[in-house]
Motif scaffolding. Sequence first.
Motif, PDB file in Angstrom:
ATOM      1  N   GLY A   1      -7.344  33.322  -2.651  1.00 62.14           N
ATOM      2  CA  GLY A   1      -6.040  33.896  -1.819  1.00 62.14           C
ATOM      3  C   GLY A   1      -4.845  33.261  -2.443  1.00 62.14           C
ATOM      4  O   GLY A   1      -3.726  33.481  -1.940  1.00 62.14           O
ATOM      5  N   GLN A   2      -4.782  32.108  -3.245  1.00 62.89           N
ATOM      6  CA  GLN A   2      -3.716  31.745  -3.621  1.00 62.89           C
ATOM      7  C   GLN A   2      -3.202  31.876  -5.083  1.00 62.89           C
ATOM      8  O   GLN A   2      -3.725  31.678  -6.105  1.00 62.89           O
ATOM      9  CB  GLN A   2      -3.851  29.965  -3.483  1.00 62.89           C
ATOM     10  CG  GLN A   2      -4.467  29.443  -2.153  1.00 62.89           C
ATOM     11  CD  GLN A   2      -3.745  29.917  -1.058  1.00 62.89           C
ATOM     12  OE1 GLN A   2      -2.452  30.123  -1.184  1.00 62.89           O
ATOM     13  NE2 GLN A   2      -4.119  30.066   0.191  1.00 62.89           N
ATOM     14  N   PRO A   3      -2.213  32.791  -5.093  1.00 63.89           N
ATOM     15  CA  PRO A   3      -1.666  33.261  -6.310  1.00 63.89           C
ATOM     16  C   PRO A   3      -1.113  32.087  -7.202  1.00 63.89           C
ATOM     17  O   PRO A   3      -0.537  31.010  -6.656  1.00 63.89           O
ATOM     18  CB  PRO A   3      -0.896  34.124  -6.119  1.00 63.89           C
ATOM     19  CG  PRO A   3      -0.182  33.949  -4.690  1.00 63.89           C
ATOM     20  CD  PRO A   3      -1.284  33.328  -4.097  1.00 63.89           C
ATOM     21  N   ALA A   4      -0.968  31.873  -8.511  1.00 58.86           N
ATOM     22  CA  ALA A   4      -0.320  30.972  -9.313  1.00 58.86           C
ATOM     23  C   ALA A   4       0.200  31.649 -10.422  1.00 58.86           C
ATOM     24  O   ALA A   4      -0.195  32.718 -11.001  1.00 58.86           O
ATOM     25  CB  ALA A   4      -1.539  30.050  -9.611  1.00 58.86           C
ATOM     26  N   GLY A   5       1.435  30.704 -11.008  1.00 59.86           N
ATOM     27  CA  GLY A   5       1.972  31.104 -12.198  1.00 59.86           C
ATOM     28  C   GLY A   5       2.629  32.310 -12.052  1.00 59.86           C
ATOM     29  O   GLY A   5       3.104  32.942 -11.132  1.00 59.86           O
TER      30      GLY A   5
ATOM     31  N   ARG B   1       4.445  35.061  -9.317  1.00 58.85           N
ATOM     32  CA  ARG B   1       6.027  35.506  -9.273  1.00 58.85           C
ATOM     33  C   ARG B   1       5.724  37.027  -9.217  1.00 58.85           C
ATOM     34  O   ARG B   1       6.570  37.983  -8.615  1.00 58.85           O
ATOM     35  CB  ARG B   1       6.482  35.099 -10.651  1.00 58.85           C
ATOM     36  CG  ARG B   1       6.933  33.672 -10.683  1.00 58.85           C
ATOM     37  CD  ARG B   1       7.880  33.093 -11.666  1.00 58.85           C
ATOM     38  NE  ARG B   1       7.197  33.603 -12.885  1.00 58.85           N
ATOM     39  CZ  ARG B   1       6.442  32.538 -13.774  1.00 58.85           C
ATOM     40  NH1 ARG B   1       6.163  31.476 -12.948  1.00 58.85           N
ATOM     41  NH2 ARG B   1       6.066  32.928 -14.836  1.00 58.85           N
ATOM     42  N   GLY B   2       4.860  37.928  -9.841  1.00 60.00           N
ATOM     43  CA  GLY B   2       4.886  39.241  -9.841  1.00 60.00           C
ATOM     44  C   GLY B   2       4.364  39.565  -8.352  1.00 60.00           C
ATOM     45  O   GLY B   2       4.981  40.774  -8.002  1.00 60.00           O
TER      46      GLY B   2
ATOM     47  N   TRP C   1      -2.549  48.670  -3.507  1.00 55.44           N
ATOM     48  CA  TRP C   1      -3.167  48.897  -4.792  1.00 55.44           C
ATOM     49  C   TRP C   1      -2.966  47.249  -5.244  1.00 55.44           C
ATOM     50  O   TRP C   1      -3.904  46.425  -5.645  1.00 55.44           O
ATOM     51  CB  TRP C   1      -2.448  49.610  -5.717  1.00 55.44           C
ATOM     52  CG  TRP C   1      -3.149  49.311  -7.070  1.00 55.44           C
ATOM     53  CD1 TRP C   1      -2.242  48.783  -8.432  1.00 55.44           C
ATOM     54  CD2 TRP C   1      -4.163  49.238  -7.703  1.00 55.44           C
ATOM     55  NE1 TRP C   1      -2.913  48.820  -9.476  1.00 55.44           N
ATOM     56  CE2 TRP C   1      -4.304  49.073  -9.078  1.00 55.44           C
ATOM     57  CE3 TRP C   1      -5.487  49.821  -7.108  1.00 55.44           C
ATOM     58  CZ2 TRP C   1      -5.232  49.136 -10.043  1.00 55.44           C
ATOM     59  CZ3 TRP C   1      -6.710  49.619  -7.913  1.00 55.44           C
ATOM     60  CH2 TRP C   1      -6.427  49.367  -9.280  1.00 55.44           C
ATOM     61  N   TYR C   2      -1.730  46.704  -5.144  1.00 53.71           N
ATOM     62  CA  TYR C   2      -1.657  45.407  -5.627  1.00 53.71           C
ATOM     63  C   TYR C   2      -2.213  44.104  -4.677  1.00 53.71           C
ATOM     64  O   TYR C   2      -2.573  43.099  -5.182  1.00 53.71           O
ATOM     65  CB  TYR C   2      -0.076  44.892  -6.003  1.00 53.71           C
ATOM     66  CG  TYR C   2       0.411  45.719  -7.209  1.00 53.71           C
ATOM     67  CD1 TYR C   2       0.002  45.225  -8.523  1.00 53.71           C
ATOM     68  CD2 TYR C   2       0.958  47.013  -7.334  1.00 53.71           C
ATOM     69  CE1 TYR C   2       0.150  45.692  -9.831  1.00 53.71           C
ATOM     70  CE2 TYR C   2       1.261  47.574  -8.313  1.00 53.71           C
ATOM     71  CZ  TYR C   2       0.987  47.111  -9.566  1.00 53.71           C
ATOM     72  OH  TYR C   2       1.092  47.636 -10.773  1.00 53.71           O
TER      73      TYR C   2
END
Length: 219
Positions: free
Chosen positions: A21-25, A29-30, A163-164
């Motif tokens: 669940g943790q986005p990175a880099g 940002r996206g 979607w994202y």
Amino acid sequence: MTAAVARPADGDRDRDPVPAGQPAGAGRRGLIWLLAVAGALGLAASSVLTFDKLRLLANPDYVPSCNINPIISCGSVMRTEQAALLGFPNSLLGLVGFTVVLATALGLAAGARYHRWYWLGLQAGSLLGVVLVHWLIGQSLYTIGALCPYCMVVWASTIALFWYTTLHNLRTGVIPVGDRLRPVVRELNRYHWAVPVLWYAVIALLVLNRFWYYWQTLL
């Protein structure tokens, strides 16, 4: 002596290194930008729809600003039962939902880390939203026979959010993916733009076909 460096097993090489669940880099940002832009657009459109609906309730002769022609007409849509599916204006759902999305984006930008249950909740909310949106698309095209520009902004925002959010949850392990499907998820992330572009194109073709009798008079 040299320290031994552990090599990842073949089955682990494609795994996302961040916790579930943790986005990175760049992915983080996206995702922040996607949530922020879609949330802001959806919230703005829902706010205008709510304002126009209140004006219409107060004055039945009020003409919304997006009444452009017989087909592009918010007023025609607002007066229908479908515009208040749960007994109150659908736009109120948008006010709440898109506010949560925008708050999520701001939290991520500030460094927040959300638990898995939060991402699952966002997944469920975006799924319900996209189902409702497609029901409303069908009603607008084949029952009401009119289009609301602000509603279409909500449609586009909801589809992108669903979607994202789904891609993010698949990539980070919020939604478990077996080793056989991991390459599919990787390719979907690589060409993430293809599905929404095709999705929007199908809706645009349905709109073009449904109201072709009117569009051709403008040529």
